[in-house]
Design an enzyme around this catalytic site. Structure first.
Site, PDB file in Angstrom:
ATOM      1  N   SER A 265       0.832  -1.307   0.300  1.00 47.06           N
ATOM      2  CA  SER A 265       0.387   0.291  -0.126  1.00 47.06           C
ATOM      3  C   SER A 265       0.811   1.767   0.336  1.00 47.06           C
ATOM      4  O   SER A 265       2.047   1.168   0.365  1.00 47.06           O
ATOM      5  CB  SER A 265      -0.818   0.297   1.154  1.00 47.06           C
ATOM      6  OG  SER A 265      -0.057   0.608   2.262  1.00 47.06           O
ATOM      7  N   LYS A 266       0.178   2.250  -0.672  1.00 43.59           N
ATOM      8  CA  LYS A 266       1.579   3.478  -0.446  1.00 43.59           C
ATOM      9  C   LYS A 266       1.672   3.815   0.856  1.00 43.59           C
ATOM     10  O   LYS A 266       2.746   4.586   1.559  1.00 43.59           O
ATOM     11  CB  LYS A 266      -0.562   4.546  -1.134  1.00 43.59           C
ATOM     12  CG  LYS A 266      -0.173   5.815  -0.836  1.00 43.59           C
ATOM     13  CD  LYS A 266      -0.875   6.977  -0.107  1.00 43.59           C
ATOM     14  CE  LYS A 266      -0.304   8.586  -0.123  1.00 43.59           C
ATOM     15  NZ  LYS A 266       0.506   8.670   1.038  1.00 43.59           N
TER      16      LYS A 266
END
Length: 552
Positions: A265-266
């Site tokens: 994920s970011k």
RNA sequence: GCCGCGUUGGUCAAUCGGUUAAGACGCCUCCCUUUCACGGAGGAAUGAGGGGUUCGAUUCCCCUACGCGGUACCA
């Protein structure tokens, strides 16, 4: 049958690594089979719609060199390509109605609150998330349970409703996934998914089936997270268009975070210090920024290359491929089943490989702004290519990236002479001189900045301890000799330098390092006489003089 | 909980029943280089566990464990 594939992102934010890889596999597959690659915008969730995301996605694809053949930017005969626009045409409602009429779907009038209540009420330790399915639907407000008149009057009164698919239990749904082989589900585990929302928008489930059909998609790739809902889609195909018309499915493995487990994920990027999105992205609603591979200094060739290798290989030890070569060799049966952890170190290695393999003429335009940002101005004369031919694409120059034999370790220069690279400008010559030291584009500023700006500080400590009058005298003499040198070439300068050293009875090695520090400011960089030649006579003399003052 | 998918060194991975189980990244040693890199030569490091099937399992089957995904009027 013509191969047609699609990438169908929802415009809710930046384009994630995994998304780009899905695009890449779509693209490679389409090109390999001479098919079409279409971009479809799945903007059916009004609440999550983010303005600018669609443009961002398209620009990311352009940067990566993976431009769709059709899409909202390039209308083909299957448009419109935004589902919100297709909804306005009544496309989805029509098919939803068809399903209702055939008894495969029904109206449901339950409000979100009622659904919430239902979930609370039927939640048990054994079943923490009760589903709206054959066991529960008769306790809800829907056209299956209500009597006909009641349904009619509810409808007539404009009561908000959704349309749900009616899943009959006890059936086995099976299909062949191109990556995983036979996959089997029981309908017992699948719920009556909403097909058409109260606002008239389709959910993904309806939209993906209808649009894949209408757009004549032959092969459908998507992330592994979609596998559990595949039975719904298969049933929809069976009811609407016939299962034999269904595209071939391929559920791609996920890209995992480097440490621990789970989808990348970011957040992981922020935490571990590497990009996750293709390009810089700032969420217009939260203002939260995210850095991209492009801005971090990745070459699109490297980005595509590393993504391709994350879950696929061609069966040989080879790892460096350009897009054309990937297209030629790509095949789905060599795509991995398991997810792959993202390794930023390896990603940087790919980038360095590409920086080395390409001529600086291929990326100098990307490096130039970095110098300017660092306050280093490159004189216009340094940007001129002597035989500048605007028609020549300065891309493929070297190498093992082009290896038609496929034999590992055998590098073949492309026979295609139409790709003659332009003669590098002086700026590009400098970049070529230092490129093996650069893993990311901004490294060039550090590695080559001294060519344009005399070092602000000089590492005198590297020289001073062994400094003496004889060396001082040597360099004074060197300045004079440089003035006289008529052959301003690395080899000539080196020969002359060594002769002088011999004459002064000093080991050349004891003088090389001081010279380097004088010109560069520190202990790094290419061969010192290459530097001197590039710097030019006057600047070389100036830097030696300046250093001498500091040392004496 | 239930359903599905997955599991070869730290990471990416080859092998499609028989190998000393490739290669790459990273790490370590050495060489090259009187810089930093590049390059070259070496090194440490792998089949989750248990059952089968088979003359023979990393490879095929089952179970377990673990991981992941799904279980929304999100995609």
């Amino acid at each position: 049958m013509k191969v047609r594939v699609r990438f169908a992102p929802s415009p809710t934010g930046g384009l994630h690594l995994g998304g780009v890889r899905t695009v890449l596999y779509n693209y490679l597959f389409a090109r390999h089979h001479g098919g079409d690659f279409v971009l479809r915008i799945e903007d059916t969730d009004q609440a999550r719609y983010v303005p600018g995301a669609e443009e961002y996605i398209l620009e990311s694809l352009k940067w990566a060199g993976l431009e769709p053949d059709e899409g909202p930017h390039k209308e083909g005969k299957y448009g419109p390509y935004r589902q919100s626009e297709r909804k306005a045409l009544g496309i989805y409602a029509r098919y939803a109605q068809q399903l209702v009429d055939a008894g495969h779907a029904y109206y449901a009038f339950d409000t979100p609150e009622e659904l919430e209540t239902m979930r609370e009420k039927f939640k048990t330790p054994e079943n923490p998330s009760p589903q709206y399915n054959h066991t529960l639907r008769h306790r809800m407000r829907n056209s299956l349970h209500l009597d006909q008149d009641e349904t009619k009057s509810l409808l007539a009164a404009g009561t908000p409703y959704v349309i749900r698919i009616k899943i009959d239990p006890g059936q086995t749904i099976q299909f062949t996934d191109m990556i995983r082989g036979e996959v089997t589900f029981s309908t017992d585990g699948v719920d009556d998914k909403v097909l058409l929302k109260a606002d008239g928008m389709p959910t993904y489930h309806l939209a993906v089936v209808v649009d894949d059909h209408l757009m004549e998609i032959s092969h459908a790739f998507r992330g592994e997270e979609w596998l559990p809902s595949a039975p719904v889609h298969i049933l929809l195909w069976r009811y609407l268009f016939g299962e034999n018309k269904m595209p071939h499915w391929a559920h791609l493995p996920l890209i995992l975070k480097p440490d621990g487990n789970g989808k990348l994920s970011k957040r992981d990027g922020d935490r571990l210090g590497f990009p996750v999105f293709a390009m810089d992205w700032t969420d217009p609603r939260t203002g939260e920024p995210a850095t991209g591979f492009r801005e971090t200094g990745f070459l699109p060739q490297a980005f595509v290359n590393l993504l391709a290798m994350l879950g696929w290989n061609d069966g040989t030890p080879r790892e460096i491929f350009d897009l054309d070569e990937l297209i030629r060799r790509f095949s789905l049966d060599r795509v991995h089943k398991g997810g792959a952890k993202f390794d930023f170190e390896k990603a940087k290695w790919f980038n360095n490989e590409w920086i080395k393999r390409l001529s600086a003429t291929a990326y100098s335009d990307k490096v130039l702004p970095l110098f300017e940002k660092a306050g280093i101005t490159i004189p216009p004369s340094d940007l001129v290519r002597t035989d500048d031919d605007p028609g020549t694409e300065p891309v493929l120059v070297v190498s093992s990236a082009i290896d038609p034999t496929g034999i590992p370790g055998l590098d073949v220069i492309p026979p295609d002479l139409s790709l003659v690279p332009p003669t590098p400008s002086r700026f590009e010559q400098i970049l070529d001189l230092v490129k093996e030291r650069c893993t990311l584009l901004p490294d060039f500023v550090q590695q080559a900045g001294f060519f344009y700006r005399a070092p602000a500080t000089i590492d005198v400590d590297a020289v001073k301890p062994k400094w003496n009058a004889a060396k001082q005298q040597f360099f004074v003499e060197l300045i004079r000799q440089l003035q006289l040198a008529n052959d301003w070439q690395p080899h000539a300068l080196e020969t002359n330098f060594k002769e002088m050293a011999a004459a002064a009875s000093i080991k050349p090695g004891d003088l090389l390092m001081p010279l380097r520090v004088m010109l560069v400011g520190a202990k790094f960089g290419p061969h010192v006489f290459d530097i001197a030649v590039m710097l030019g006579r006057e600047e070389t003399q100036r830097r030696i003089e300046h250093a001498l003052r500091l040392l004496s």
